[in-house]
Design an enzyme around this catalytic site. Structure first.
Site, PDB file in Angstrom:
ATOM      1  N   GLU A 289       0.826  -1.210   0.000  1.00 42.66           N
ATOM      2  CA  GLU A 289       0.000   0.000   0.000  1.00 42.66           C
ATOM      3  C   GLU A 289       0.864   1.265   0.000  1.00 42.66           C
ATOM      4  OE1 GLU A 289      -4.209  -0.495   1.832  1.00 42.66           O
ATOM      5  OE2 GLU A 289      -3.077   0.756   3.220  1.00 42.66           O
ATOM      6  N   HIS A 318       8.023 -26.679  -0.129  1.00 40.96           N
ATOM      7  CA  HIS A 318       7.286 -27.791  -0.741  1.00 40.96           C
ATOM      8  C   HIS A 318       6.053 -27.297  -1.484  1.00 40.96           C
ATOM      9  CE1 HIS A 318       9.805 -30.746   1.349  1.00 40.96           C
ATOM     10  NE2 HIS A 318       9.920 -29.758   2.219  1.00 40.96           N
ATOM     11  N   LYS A 432     -13.998   1.652  -2.470  1.00 36.27           N
ATOM     12  CA  LYS A 432     -14.762   1.963  -1.248  1.00 36.27           C
ATOM     13  C   LYS A 432     -16.009   2.776  -1.597  1.00 36.27           C
ATOM     14  CE  LYS A 432     -11.111   2.691   2.163  1.00 36.27           C
ATOM     15  NZ  LYS A 432     -10.522   3.720   3.014  1.00 36.27           N
TER      16      LYS A 432
HETATM   17  O1  PA5 Z   1      -2.805   2.039   5.942  1.00 33.74           O
HETATM   18  C1  PA5 Z   1      -3.947   2.496   5.919  1.00 33.74           C
HETATM   19  O2  PA5 Z   1      -4.195   3.670   6.204  1.00 33.74           O
HETATM   20  C2  PA5 Z   1      -5.128   1.616   5.585  1.00 33.74           C
HETATM   21  O3  PA5 Z   1      -4.788   0.379   5.135  1.00 33.74           O
HETATM   22  C3  PA5 Z   1      -6.027   1.481   6.812  1.00 33.74           C
HETATM   23  O4  PA5 Z   1      -5.297   0.901   7.865  1.00 33.74           O
HETATM   24  C4  PA5 Z   1      -7.271   0.634   6.545  1.00 33.74           C
HETATM   25  O5  PA5 Z   1      -7.943   1.075   5.405  1.00 33.74           O
HETATM   26  C5  PA5 Z   1      -8.224   0.726   7.742  1.00 33.74           C
HETATM   27  O6  PA5 Z   1      -8.577   2.062   7.978  1.00 33.74           O
HETATM   28  P1  PA5 Z   1      -9.273   2.500   9.328  1.00 33.74           P
HETATM   29  O7  PA5 Z   1      -8.298   2.372  10.440  1.00 33.74           O
HETATM   30  O8  PA5 Z   1      -9.683   3.929   9.100  1.00 33.74           O
HETATM   31  O9  PA5 Z   1     -10.451   1.598   9.526  1.00 33.74           O
END
Ligand code: PA5
Length: 461
Positions: A289, A318, A432
């Site tokens: 990410e 394996h 989203k």
């Molecule tokens: O790294 C990030 O910001 C995202 O992956 C969030 O952790 C994830 O989308 C969850 O978001 P939130 O903590 O607002 O529920």
């Protein structure tokens, strides 16, 4: 505390043209130095907060005091969160309390951690059935305070708790969220939940050493002070400009060169440790990410990124190694080795008179695991597959805290080297928004309509 990074098998003298020439490494040392300087400046300006987290002793004290008040009243900590609000706690739980599913039996003295990080009804409903609401502490974690998956599961959990505890349910819920925004914060205030906050300048995937990871960890009985101690000690080294002293910077530079100069678009994180398996999943999110970006900071379209894959040694020898040895040479392998195990697991010496059995008796499982890692590295090297290793002296709180912090620094440095913003995640927004549209959230009607148009297109209409 001892964590080393060994880049030997990334050199051309070990893996031929798939490895790096000394001149390529040398000519990029100034870029590595610029990366650390730029990142340090950004941290000083307050843009990014994760390097400061291990030093928040006052917050650690508050979290521990809160957990101490409740200890003995629950046998399960139920964490409701997703992505960066769940993976860190899972990594800590596997590393420090034992790999799933072979942890010690849970009890009020040794509470288990149940992490609800999906909306699959067969998982959530079975999880609720497996827990006793009178002996469960619920942590609801969401930085944004609005993540659909977390909110939906939390509504289930809240209802489940309230049916048993009535108004007292709110005493069994702790929220971890942003201080000044988000509907979770509003609800927590209305209902009187104990609340811990997450800094705005700490992104979800960099938040494991904030209240997001530490509240569930402390409630489950982990020693968060030692975790922070290891992370604090390594943070000082991560600011060192000397590549040979700064494992995070060295690893970032070599992974950057592998990606940019040798087109190794996949990184296989290859722990030889079941305890580090959760960390590998946490790392997958961090690397993917943070580094998977359409544009660089100049706005040019570059589609940056290196796909992280998690493989477990020796198990995946394996399952995956055939591909790794003979398939496309598009990967760099990063082994995670452990030097010391609390008990090396002596293999019973039982004479059978059989070739495949008798040579192993009297040796240890730890020795075999290490031999498997070293042998796989040697085999990949022989096949001209570049590989490197992180070596942890042991898996304990200090090493795990330090290792997580190294990974975060490495990711931040890699972002600087690639000249991208490693701290946003615009790419997840469109999906989203379609989901909000499909689920009828106000303000997202145009995304519902766009989705319907896409469906029509699919049907050729
Ligand atoms: O790294 C990030 O910001 C995202 O992956 C969030 O952790 C994830 O989308 C969850 O978001 P939130 O903590 O607002 O529920």
């Amino acid at each position: 505390m001892k964590i080393r990074f060994d880049a030997t098998n990334l050199h051309a003298f070990m893996v031929g043209e798939h490895g790096l020439a000394p001149s390529e490494i040398k000519s990029n040392i100034p870029a590595a130095k610029a990366a650390i300087e730029q990142f340090q400046l950004a941290v000083k300006e307050g843009k990014y907060g994760f390097p400061e987290l291990p030093f928040q002793t006052e917050e650690h004290r508050e979290i521990l005091a809160y957990a101490a008040q409740l200890q003995g009243s629950y046998d399960t900590v139920c964490l409701v969160g997703i992505g960066g609000s769940a993976l860190g706690a899972w990594a800590l739980d596997c590393a420090l309390r034992g790999p799933h599913p072979v942890q010690k039996a849970f009890s009020v003295k040794n509470p288990r951690l149940v992490i609800l990080d999906n909306v699959d009804p067969s998982f959530i409903l079975a999880a609720l059935e497996s827990m006793n609401p009178r002996r469960t502490m619920v942590v609801v974690a969401a930085k944004s305070g609005a993540t659909a998956e977390t909110v939906a599961v939390f509504l289930h959990v809240k209802d489940w708790l309230t049916r048993s505890l009535g108004k007292k349910a709110s005493q069994r819920i702790v929220a971890v969220t942003s201080e000044h925004r988000g509907d979770l914060k509003v609800l927590a205030t209305q209902e009187g939940y104990r609340t811990f906050h997450l800094w705005e300048n700490v992104g979800g995937r960099f938040s494991v050493l904030s209240a997001i990871g530490l509240v569930p960890a402390a409630l489950a009985g982990m020693d968060i002070r030692k975790l922070a101690k290891g992370a604090a000690a390594i943070t000082k080294l991560c600011w060192n400009r000397d590549l040979e002293k700064n494992v995070a910077l060295k690893a970032a530079l070599f992974h950057y060169l592998m990606l940019s100069y040798r087109n190794k678009t996949i990184q296989v994180a290859f722990p030889y440790s079941n305890r580090l398996w959760g960390v590998a999943f946490w790392f997958r999110q961090l690397w993917a990410e943070s580094l998977g970006k359409r544009t660089n900071r100049a706005g040019e379209v570059i589609h940056a990124g290196q796909t992280p894959v998690a493989a477990l040694g020796a198990t995946d020898q394996h399952s995956q190694v055939q591909l790794y040895m003979e398939g496309p040479n598009d990967k760099v392998f990063t082994f995670w080795g452990v030097d010391k195990f609390p008990d090396p697991g002596r293999i019973p010496k039982i004479k059978t008179g059989l070739e495949a059995f008798d040579y192993l008796g009297g040796q240890t499982l730890a020795k075999l695991l290490t031999a498997e890692r070293l042998s796989t590295a040697a085999a990949l090297t022989a096949a001209h597959r570049p590989n490197c290793s992180f070596l942890l002296d042991r898996v304990d709180e200090e090493h795990v805290g330090a290792f997580l912090q190294i990974m975060e620094f490495e990711t931040a440095f890699m972002g600087e080297l690639l000249n991208i913003n490693a701290f946003d995640q615009e790419g997840v927004e469109l999906g989203k928004k379609f989901t909000f549209g499909l689920m009828g959230r106000r303000g997202f009607e145009n995304f519902r309509d766009e989705f319907r148009a896409y469906e029509k297109k699919q049907q050729g209409r």
